[in-house]
Design a protein around this motif. Structure first.
Motif, PDB file in Angstrom:
ATOM      1  N   ILE A  57      12.375  55.642   4.933  1.00 14.98           N
ATOM      2  CA  ILE A  57      11.586  56.696   5.573  1.00 14.98           C
ATOM      3  C   ILE A  57      12.389  57.354   6.693  1.00 14.98           C
ATOM      4  CG2 ILE A  57       9.554  57.094   7.025  1.00 14.98           C
ATOM      5  CD1 ILE A  57       8.024  55.286   5.064  1.00 14.98           C
ATOM      6  N   TRP A  58      13.153  56.557   7.422  1.00 14.86           N
ATOM      7  CA  TRP A  58      13.994  57.133   8.472  1.00 14.86           C
ATOM      8  C   TRP A  58      15.099  58.000   7.848  1.00 14.86           C
ATOM      9  CZ3 TRP A  58      13.746  58.420  13.280  1.00 14.86           C
ATOM     10  CH2 TRP A  58      14.908  58.796  13.948  1.00 14.86           C
ATOM     11  N   GLU A  59      15.780  57.489   6.820  1.00 16.59           N
ATOM     12  CA  GLU A  59      16.872  58.241   6.192  1.00 16.59           C
ATOM     13  C   GLU A  59      16.376  59.532   5.539  1.00 16.59           C
ATOM     14  OE1 GLU A  59      19.681  54.412   4.935  1.00 16.59           O
ATOM     15  OE2 GLU A  59      18.787  55.645   3.362  1.00 16.59           O
ATOM     16  N   GLU A  60      15.239  59.471   4.856  1.00 16.94           N
ATOM     17  CA  GLU A  60      14.739  60.628   4.114  1.00 16.94           C
ATOM     18  C   GLU A  60      14.045  61.654   4.990  1.00 16.94           C
ATOM     19  OE1 GLU A  60      12.134  59.169   1.064  1.00 16.94           O
ATOM     20  OE2 GLU A  60      13.756  58.097   0.032  1.00 16.94           O
ATOM     21  N   MET A  61      13.308  61.187   6.024  1.00 17.21           N
ATOM     22  CA  MET A  61      12.444  62.085   6.785  1.00 17.21           C
ATOM     23  C   MET A  61      12.615  62.032   8.291  1.00 17.21           C
ATOM     24  SD  MET A  61       8.889  61.669   4.690  1.00 17.21           S
ATOM     25  CE  MET A  61       8.815  59.894   4.509  1.00 17.21           C
ATOM     26  N   ARG A  62      13.402  61.064   8.775  1.00 17.67           N
ATOM     27  CA  ARG A  62      13.549  60.846  10.217  1.00 17.67           C
ATOM     28  C   ARG A  62      12.201  60.567  10.884  1.00 17.67           C
ATOM     29  NH1 ARG A  62      18.168  59.480   9.430  1.00 17.67           N
ATOM     30  NH2 ARG A  62      19.995  60.611  10.111  1.00 17.67           N
ATOM     31  N   LEU A  63      11.354  59.799  10.165  1.00 13.83           N
ATOM     32  CA  LEU A  63      10.056  59.413  10.707  1.00 13.83           C
ATOM     33  C   LEU A  63      10.036  57.929  11.025  1.00 13.83           C
ATOM     34  CD1 LEU A  63       7.538  61.346   8.409  1.00 13.83           C
ATOM     35  CD2 LEU A  63       8.354  61.962  10.693  1.00 13.83           C
ATOM     36  N   LYS A  64       9.287  57.594  12.058  1.00  9.76           N
ATOM     37  CA  LYS A  64       9.147  56.198  12.476  1.00  9.76           C
ATOM     38  C   LYS A  64       7.885  55.610  11.852  1.00  9.76           C
ATOM     39  CE  LYS A  64       8.812  53.380  16.668  1.00  9.76           C
ATOM     40  NZ  LYS A  64       9.303  52.215  16.032  1.00  9.76           N
TER      41      LYS A  64
END
Length: 141
Positions: A57-64
């Motif tokens: 999720i971090w790599e694809e969207m930069r979301l925590k």
């Protein structure tokens, strides 16, 4: 039968995030090829499923992520769009927000009902299988 040095029983395992809205629709991400997918991806060797979901999720969207369940809510196998069998382990997940940073693996996000997935084009096979399973379970409640 082995393919490219892999035993017949080998499955590429993907950990997927089940992010639900108040209407119990689930989040999908649109890739730069216009196809829709569940958030997440391939589990790296030695990585826990929770670590894998957070990383993807971090790599694809930069979301925590603020929460990833300890056990999967769904587990199924399917032949992907390339004809290769994959295993998807789907974990309930919560995100801090949906203000994503676009990448080739995520140019758009949207919540879908199972019926919307099954009626739409550009859905990966695993998304269609998941929508069918999710819909069947919802109808039996």
């Amino acid at each position: 039968m082995e393919k490219q040095g892999m035993p017949e029983c080998f499955y590429r395992v993907s950990v997927k995030a089940l992010v639900l809205d108040a209407s119990r629709r689930f989040l999908l991400v649109q890739e730069d090829n216009d196809w829709w997918e569940l958030p997440g991806g391939g589990l790296d060797f030695g990585e826990s499923p929770r670590e894998g979901i957070r990383r993807e999720i971090w790599e694809e969207m930069r979301l925590k992520t603020t929460y990833v369940a300890g056990t999967p809510s769904y587990f199924f196998t399917v032949k992907n769009h390339k004809g290769v069998f994959i295993a998807n382990a789907v974990y309930e997940t919560k995100l801090a927000h949906l203000d994503f940073v676009p990448s080739p693996e995520c140019v758009n996000v949207r919540f879908f009902s199972p019926q919307e997935v099954l009626a739409a084009a550009n859905m990966y096979p695993n998304v269609r299988v998941f929508a069918s399973i999710f819909d069947k379970e919802a109808r039996s409640d």
